[in-house]
Design an enzyme around this catalytic site. Sequence first.
Site, PDB file in Angstrom:
ATOM      1  N   VAL B 191       0.841  -1.197   0.000  1.00  0.00           N
ATOM      2  CA  VAL B 191       0.000   0.000   0.000  1.00  0.00           C
ATOM      3  C   VAL B 191       0.879   1.251   0.000  1.00  0.00           C
ATOM      4  O   VAL B 191       0.530   2.271  -0.596  1.00  0.00           O
ATOM      5  CB  VAL B 191      -0.980   0.006   1.187  1.00  0.00           C
ATOM      6  CG1 VAL B 191      -1.890   1.230   1.115  1.00  0.00           C
ATOM      7  CG2 VAL B 191      -1.817  -1.258   1.177  1.00  0.00           C
ATOM      8  N   GLU B 209       5.851   4.867   6.773  1.00  0.00           N
ATOM      9  CA  GLU B 209       6.283   3.992   7.867  1.00  0.00           C
ATOM     10  C   GLU B 209       5.700   2.622   7.563  1.00  0.00           C
ATOM     11  O   GLU B 209       4.497   2.404   7.736  1.00  0.00           O
ATOM     12  CB  GLU B 209       5.774   4.549   9.202  1.00  0.00           C
ATOM     13  CG  GLU B 209       6.347   5.918   9.570  1.00  0.00           C
ATOM     14  CD  GLU B 209       7.701   5.832  10.260  1.00  0.00           C
ATOM     15  OE1 GLU B 209       8.061   4.735  10.744  1.00  0.00           O
ATOM     16  OE2 GLU B 209       8.409   6.854  10.318  1.00  0.00           O
ATOM     17  N   CYS B 243       4.587  -3.210  14.421  1.00  0.00           N
ATOM     18  CA  CYS B 243       5.477  -3.143  13.253  1.00  0.00           C
ATOM     19  C   CYS B 243       6.942  -3.365  13.601  1.00  0.00           C
ATOM     20  O   CYS B 243       7.734  -3.743  12.752  1.00  0.00           O
ATOM     21  CB  CYS B 243       5.305  -1.801  12.540  1.00  0.00           C
ATOM     22  SG  CYS B 243       5.464  -0.386  13.625  1.00  0.00           S
TER      23      CYS B 243
END
Lengths: 468, 468
Positions: B191, B209, B243
């Site tokens: 994305v 990020e 993450c």
Amino acid sequence: NPFAGLVSHLRASWLSGKTRPMEYRMAQLEALGHFLDDKKQEILEATASDLGKPPFEAELSEIFLCKNELHETLNNLSHWMKDEHVDKNLAMQLDSAFIRKDPYGVVLIIAPWNYPIHLFLVPLIGAIAAGNCVLVKPSEVSKKTERIVAEALPSYLDKDCFAVVTGGVSETTRLLENKFDFIFFTGSPPVGRIVMTAAAKHLTPVTLELGGKNPCYVSDTCDVTNVARRVAWGRFFNAGQTCIAPDYLLCTIEMQGKLIPALRKAVDDFYGPNPRESPDFGRIVSDKQFQRVQRPLGSGRVVIGGQTDEAERYIAPTVLVDVQPSDPIMQEEIFGPILPIVVIANTDEAIDFINSRERPLALYAFSSDDKVVNQVLERTSSGGFCGNDTLTHVTLTSLPFGGIGNSGLGMHHGKFSFDTFSHHRGCLKRGMGWEPLNAPRYPPYSQQKFGVIRATSKVTRKNYCTLL
Amino acid sequence: NPYGGLVSHLRASWLSGKTRPMEYRMAQLEALGHFLDDKKQEILEATELDMGKPSFEAFFTEILLCKNELNVTLNNLCHWMKDEHVDKNLVMQLDSVFIRKDPYGVVLIIAPWNYPIHLFLVPLIGAIAAGNCAIIKPSEISKNTERLVAETLSCYLDNDCFAVVTGGVPETTRLLENKFDYIFFTGSPPVGRIVMTAAAKHLTPVTLELGGKNPCYVSDTCDVTNVARRVAWGRFFNAGQTCIAPDYLLCTIEMQEKLMPALREAITEFFGPNPRESPDFGRIVSDKQFRRLRALLGSGRVALGGQTDEAERYIAPTVLADVLPSDPAMQEEIFGPILPIVVIANMDEAIDFINARPRPLAVYAFSCDSKIVNQVLERTSSGGFCGNDTLTHVTLTSLPFGGIGNSGLGKYHGKFTFDTFSHHRGCLHRNMGLETLNTPRYPPYTQQKLGLLTTTFEVKRRGTCTLL
């Protein structure tokens, strides 16, 4: 993919760690300095041949300013490379917290033709300083300079880590299919979009130094003689082929009346009565650019210059008045020795005019009244700004140079080049022991544990800072 | 273009100059603080509904860490906003040379679901601090939090300048057709590519990020108990949906043998003998994510955990042993409470393994021997790095947080957020008079003039700096 082998080779060299030691980078940078010294004459001749660049201008922009950047980097590299230790909170007092400057890897630098050495070499300095391997793609439009770079530069730099690729649009398109770790592009906004779109496929970070129409506002309170000289110098340097040149002038009808004779005098002082015979005035780089630049000469009315010679690709230092915003000359970046004057009623109108257009790379405001200069600075947005002069703000290595909006993204020069080409890696090194310090964060969770965490990691709100 | 009106409205507000004064920005930031205080309970409840986030964890990441960022910004904003005066060369001694921090304009912040308040609010702090208007697009997957943000945030912030947009992929695609002046995206690499490609059409700068597989190397010389606790904590926090979580472990077969009982002990200590009954262990956010994770459980062999419950979207804290690089668990970012162990022979093999893969957001290395930790840091490339711990390096506001390569581009936290959302405009303000200082640069060009220019502008090469 014709360039894949080359890119792989550079990536392997980078992964080998060859470019990491400071001594290696310094040696490559010193070699760049030798390139500039040894090839100075060839560079002056090539740029004179490519775009009639006067040797004085070439020596200044292609040699001298590059050597400044080189020296700035050589003088400071060891400091810039050091780990930057940062403030720690209570919980981390025994730890080591720092920013490590890592190279990106394999970097691509695409340069344009107007300052054909400077605009690849200055970014290259930062790329080398930051420990990257680099592929340089000089412009095919400045042919003679392209040849010097392709033939001579590799003899100075480590061929395992640095390479020059030549070619036109099709070669550059193929080149951009490869994955690079950073792409630095200087050129026009439409091509900037193409480069960024190609970069997006590989999530490659980019710096785009683009362009636009740099407005030059001249208020009613100014020294007309000085303004005329500074503006004429900025506009006609390199025959107007400068990304930060004042593109058009905004002033009142009264100021226009005063500026025209002052501009005429400045042009005469600089280039004599017939600039075509002056050794100090350049030529347009190509037939295509010549056609493009001279086409809008019908805009407004010529009050100074206007003469052209297709064989020489000569366009005289030209000033146009009575220019309408809808005229052809106001539709695209001029990039030639033509200065249109657009009349406005006052500072507010000038600011509105500027703000209704794309954000430019540079913005100029001339006024003896500091408040007027500050107003223009405050109420507009641009890459850079210069009050009461043109061009010179980019010669200082301590100022960042870059665009905003349509004029680009990212910045470089001086330490900013090093920072652009390095990844700032946040690092924390903790002790293997001291485990009780970590106990409050582990489950089973409790209010008491949370209290300890909050006490040791909290940033408290301090009193207002009223100094502004 | 369903969002055209909203974006225009925000842009008009920005152009009005409303967001420029420090007092305005401080007031908006204080209001964000009130949002966190007033809605704390609702935030804890919403994130618990969305992904079973334990209140302790939600309080820490969604409230405390956000308030830290808020306080760092409120404490320092007046300093950050000031013009930064820089070094001048000889010829500019009488001039004013500084870097002006300008807003970009209208900023878009797209946030993911795993830390649904934190990951829009921390960027928003920087965007507001830098004087921008902002559109926030929270994740539609963390539905309850999305509703909270959409319904209540607008009561705290100036609706002329800040707005929340909700929706899924089609809405975000339409939103991205608009021109923004900066886009800040947190999410997955695929994305991220789409966002950067959309941004390229408008030459919009971006911070991405993203994510990846964060390697965690454990050397043979370490305190096994401490390592197991720190790794387990980082892996199972938020049920692994982080993450920067350690994604997979690299160690020798001997270390794997020692770690297994230590990891079992840590999990039992944290979550009890049946983690499903622990209030301190989360759930997977959606059925789709649950099924994706369950499919990974066939990799290697389940040494710890492995139980699942589809109705609850529960996956037990799981450790997989003897995992091969070709196994499903090693093909994509896990983003769940599963820790595969990949056996390697030694540190060099571990480093080669890491370097053969896309560059991760975080690299972790555990060793009592600081030389080993330094080796791993030196010979790998990643967004950030932590030695002898997991996750904690991003809790320090003085360290930049960002990815490299596939894990992202750009950085933020603390002052880095302010710098990300502001344009650093190089400014030079010269005197209207003192024209004689400029004469050496004007044509007609002479050697004497060049000599004068180079003397006054030159950056000299200094003696070498030997301190490293």
